[in-house]
Design an enzyme around this catalytic site. Structure first.
Site, PDB file in Angstrom:
ATOM      1  N   ASP A  56      42.003  32.991  45.300  1.00 22.92           N
ATOM      2  CA  ASP A  56      42.856  34.029  44.482  1.00 22.92           C
ATOM      3  C   ASP A  56      42.071  35.406  44.526  1.00 22.92           C
ATOM      4  O   ASP A  56      40.997  35.449  44.817  1.00 22.92           O
ATOM      5  CB  ASP A  56      42.372  33.659  42.962  1.00 22.92           C
ATOM      6  CG  ASP A  56      43.552  33.838  41.917  1.00 22.92           C
ATOM      7  OD1 ASP A  56      44.032  35.100  42.265  1.00 22.92           O
ATOM      8  OD2 ASP A  56      43.978  33.114  40.973  1.00 22.92           O
ATOM      9  N   ASP A 104      46.732  38.111  42.922  1.00 22.79           N
ATOM     10  CA  ASP A 104      46.818  38.235  41.178  1.00 22.79           C
ATOM     11  C   ASP A 104      47.268  39.828  41.135  1.00 22.79           C
ATOM     12  O   ASP A 104      46.973  40.695  41.687  1.00 22.79           O
ATOM     13  CB  ASP A 104      45.308  38.470  40.977  1.00 22.79           C
ATOM     14  CG  ASP A 104      45.236  38.478  39.433  1.00 22.79           C
ATOM     15  OD1 ASP A 104      45.887  37.545  38.502  1.00 22.79           O
ATOM     16  OD2 ASP A 104      45.016  39.368  38.748  1.00 22.79           O
ATOM     17  N   GLU A 147      51.655  37.775  43.293  1.00 19.09           N
ATOM     18  CA  GLU A 147      52.160  37.514  41.938  1.00 19.09           C
ATOM     19  C   GLU A 147      52.783  38.807  41.384  1.00 19.09           C
ATOM     20  O   GLU A 147      52.214  39.889  41.555  1.00 19.09           O
ATOM     21  CB  GLU A 147      51.029  37.206  40.897  1.00 19.09           C
ATOM     22  CG  GLU A 147      51.341  36.897  39.612  1.00 19.09           C
ATOM     23  CD  GLU A 147      50.395  36.991  38.390  1.00 19.09           C
ATOM     24  OE1 GLU A 147      50.433  36.333  37.577  1.00 19.09           O
ATOM     25  OE2 GLU A 147      49.460  37.874  38.589  1.00 19.09           O
ATOM     26  N   HIS A 152      48.185  28.890  35.288  1.00 17.68           N
ATOM     27  CA  HIS A 152      47.037  28.927  34.393  1.00 17.68           C
ATOM     28  C   HIS A 152      47.488  29.973  33.223  1.00 17.68           C
ATOM     29  O   HIS A 152      46.735  30.114  32.342  1.00 17.68           O
ATOM     30  CB  HIS A 152      45.755  29.492  34.900  1.00 17.68           C
ATOM     31  CG  HIS A 152      45.835  30.651  35.656  1.00 17.68           C
ATOM     32  ND1 HIS A 152      46.571  31.001  36.527  1.00 17.68           N
ATOM     33  CD2 HIS A 152      45.456  31.907  35.271  1.00 17.68           C
ATOM     34  CE1 HIS A 152      46.676  31.981  37.220  1.00 17.68           C
ATOM     35  NE2 HIS A 152      45.862  32.722  36.331  1.00 17.68           N
ATOM     36  N   ASP A 153      48.508  30.697  33.315  1.00 11.99           N
ATOM     37  CA  ASP A 153      48.925  31.470  32.174  1.00 11.99           C
ATOM     38  C   ASP A 153      50.222  31.069  31.437  1.00 11.99           C
ATOM     39  O   ASP A 153      50.797  31.653  30.630  1.00 11.99           O
ATOM     40  CB  ASP A 153      49.520  32.839  32.985  1.00 11.99           C
ATOM     41  CG  ASP A 153      48.426  33.449  33.733  1.00 11.99           C
ATOM     42  OD1 ASP A 153      47.241  33.662  33.356  1.00 11.99           O
ATOM     43  OD2 ASP A 153      48.531  34.184  34.894  1.00 11.99           O
TER      44      ASP A 153
HETATM   45  C1  GLO Z   1      48.287  36.928  35.381  1.00  8.51           C
HETATM   46  C2  GLO Z   1      47.036  36.521  36.135  1.00  8.51           C
HETATM   47  C3  GLO Z   1      45.933  36.335  34.872  1.00  8.51           C
HETATM   48  C4  GLO Z   1      44.846  37.210  34.850  1.00  8.51           C
HETATM   49  C5  GLO Z   1      45.237  38.729  34.908  1.00  8.51           C
HETATM   50  C6  GLO Z   1      44.104  39.594  35.154  1.00  8.51           C
HETATM   51  O1  GLO Z   1      49.007  37.810  35.226  1.00  8.51           O
HETATM   52  O2  GLO Z   1      47.092  35.208  36.630  1.00  8.51           O
HETATM   53  O3  GLO Z   1      45.698  35.014  34.433  1.00  8.51           O
HETATM   54  O4  GLO Z   1      44.239  37.142  33.491  1.00  8.51           O
HETATM   55  O5  GLO Z   1      45.895  39.037  36.005  1.00  8.51           O
HETATM   56  O6  GLO Z   1      43.530  39.208  36.424  1.00  8.51           O
END
Ligand code: GLO
Length: 534
Positions: free
Chosen positions: A97, A197, A239, A313-314
């Site tokens: 990541d 990310d 992402e 994971h979100d």
């Molecule tokens: C989504 C990410 C998230 C993090 C964010 C800050 O938006 O996967 O889990 O909290 O990007 O890094």
């Protein structure tokens, strides 16, 4: 030219919750190493590892204080090298990541940058107050203003996530060079690539309040490609929350030398009020979901490449979200798997999805770890929302749903730890766990295993054209076609029986979620029934 990642199936690990090996209640790298044979049995060929770098864990590792060190709770660099090597022995690549929109406020760069005279000052984004207040109206993704006053200097710094995640200044070429150097450090270790990310934010223009897809974004990505991963045979997945098909094409068209593919979330936001936030719920319209998924299949059909995912994971657990985590848990989880994995693109499985893990329910703030949910809870409570409504949003959409520990067995703490887990285990673990799934030939696990195997053995699954067919609103019906070969996929996205007519010439059921080996003509699909037919 074909690439290994077009044929890969990626498994996402959230290390904190995967497997603890030392009893401190926190998953770690040795825990992952222990579980590699399990992942090999499932058949996946790459792991997307959520951040394992040194971090004070304000956002569980997405706030990095040292990109070239491993988080103490997770292990050491030696463990990391062992993981890369042992995974490689099983033909599994480790995709790291890459969190470079921001660092932790405890990163040495930011500690230095607090001094206005430091050469590091310009690594971050500082602005003077406007009329004694924040510079402008940009909001943090984790509630409140995105500007935080730094008392010492009297200036504000930008943080699009928590206050402990200051945004890096990508306009500064020294920042970019430092990031590229760090990326090369990891590439040299033999990793399989990067998941990037919130990468669509690095071209932001804060003064214009332009955040995603800023004007320099693609220049930066092309520069990054030249300076780092373009020299290696790796995959990169960006992402990009709001990308349209045209934007996704700009990122992933091989001729532009940017990324392998993006994670876009058009399908993943369909159950929220489009004018509001993710917490403002509305029921899913299956017809709309179908239109969105088909649109992406068709738009990136011959150029560019799709990521296929329900979970990460979100996001909440898909079987609880759009399947049925009660009576039809097994049938609906398998249907969702078949529907997704038979599409064109690279599929991603989030840990526990392959055994049908479900959302968990909390009844108070004390049970919530995730900073996004905690901040929203406080903000909405102050705005006068009822606590029950806030909790309903969190139980439906909150990120902790996906972050409860992996359920390995019916033993104490689901076999995740011998200590006290950092986040409570879902109480349904005695029923839903890996050991039970492996012992049951009809389990969700084996549907995933079979889907991965089909992808490895049949070029049509990887390369076949995607052709949508007419069907009732709640039925997905599509064809994959490669030269003379043609497969049909039908999936009932509902609890009600649905009628479909299978065209002449297709009779053999290659894979399904009910016992059935042959079909002819008009058939009635049972609740959540799905089949692959040739
Ligand atoms: C989504 C990410 C998230 C993090 C964010 C800050 O938006 O996967 O889990 O909290 O990007 O890094």
């Amino acid at each position: 030219m074909t690439k290994w990642w077009q044929q890969a199936v990626v498994y996402q690990i959230y290390p904190r919750s995967f497997q603890d090996s030392d009893g401190d209640g926190i998953g770690d790298l040795q825990g992952i190493i222990q579980r590699l044979p399990y992942l090999h049995k499932l058949g996946i060929t790459a792991i997307w590892l959520s951040p394992v770098y040194a971090s004070p864990n304000d956002d569980n590792g997405y706030d990095i204080s040292d990109y070239q060190a491993i988080m103490t709770e997770f292990g050491t660099m030696v463990d990391m090298e062992e993981l890369i090597a042992k995974a490689k022995d099983l033909d599994i690549r480790i995709v790291m990541d890459l969190v470079v929109n921001h660092t932790s406020d405890e990163h040495a760069w930011f500690v230095e940058a607090r001094n206005p005279k430091s050469p590091y000052r310009d690594y971050y984004i500082w602005r003077d107050p406007v009329a004694g207040d924040v510079p402008n109206g940009i909001r943090s993704n984790f509630s409140g203003s995105a500007w935080q006053l730094d008392e010492g200097s009297g200036q504000y710094y930008l943080h699009l996530f928590s206050q402990k995640q200051p945004d890096l200044n990508w306009e500064n070429p020294t920042v970019r060079a430092a990031i590229y150097q760090m990326m090369n450090f990891w590439l040299e270790k033999g990793i399989g690539g990067f998941r990037m990310d919130v990468i669509d934010l690095i071209g932001k223009q804060p003064d214009q309040e332009i955040l995603s897809n800023g004007p320099k974004l693609h220049d930066y990505l092309q520069e990054m490609q030249r300076e780092t991963f373009g020299n290696y045979d790796v995959m990169t997945v960006g992402e990009t929350w709001g990308a349209t098909p045209a934007e996704a094409m700009a990122y992933s068209d091989p001729e532009r030398n940017e990324l392998s593919m993006v994670f876009q979330f058009e399908h993943a936001v369909l159950d929220q009020d489009p004018a509001k936030e993710k917490w403002d719920l509305r029921p899913l319209n299956v017809g709309e979901l179908k239109a969105v998924l088909y649109k992406w299949q068709t738009a990136l059909g011959t150029k560019g490449w799709n990521s296929l995912f329900w979970n990460n994971h979100d996001l909440p657990r898909i079987v609880s979200r759009w399947g049925n985590d009660g009576k039809y848990r097994v049938a609906s989880a398998k249907m969702l798997a078949i529907l997704l994995h038979m599409m064109k693109g690279t599929p991603y499985i989030y840990q526990g999805e392959e055994i049908g893990m479900t959302n968990r329910t909390v009844t108070s703030l004390a049970e919530i770890d995730d900073i996004e949910s905690r901040n929203m809870y406080q903000e909405r409570l102050a705005e006068g929302y009822a606590e029950a409504e806030i909790l309903r949003s969190i139980n439906t959409k909150g990120r902790d749903n996906a972050r409860t520990p992996m359920q390995w067995s019916a033993e104490a703490q689901a076999g995740f730890t011998t200590g006290t887990p950092w986040l409570a285990v879902n109480p349904n673990y005695p029923e839903i766990n890996v050991a039970a799934a492996l012992a049951d030939p009809d389990s969700i696990f084996y549907t995933y295993q079979k889907l991965i195997q089909l992808r490895k053995e049949h070029a049509i699954v990887v390369w076949g054209d995607f052709i949508p067919h007419e069907a009732p609103e709640k039925v997905f019906f599509y064809e994959r076609r490669l030269a003379e070969e043609s497969w049909l996929v039908v999936a009932n996205f509902s609890e009600e029986p649905q009628m479909v007519t299978i065209p002449a010439g297709y009779t053999e059921v290659i894979l399904g979620n009910y016992p059935q080996t042959a079909v002819v003509g008009q058939i009635t699909l049972r609740p959540f029934e799905a089949m692959v037919i040739k």
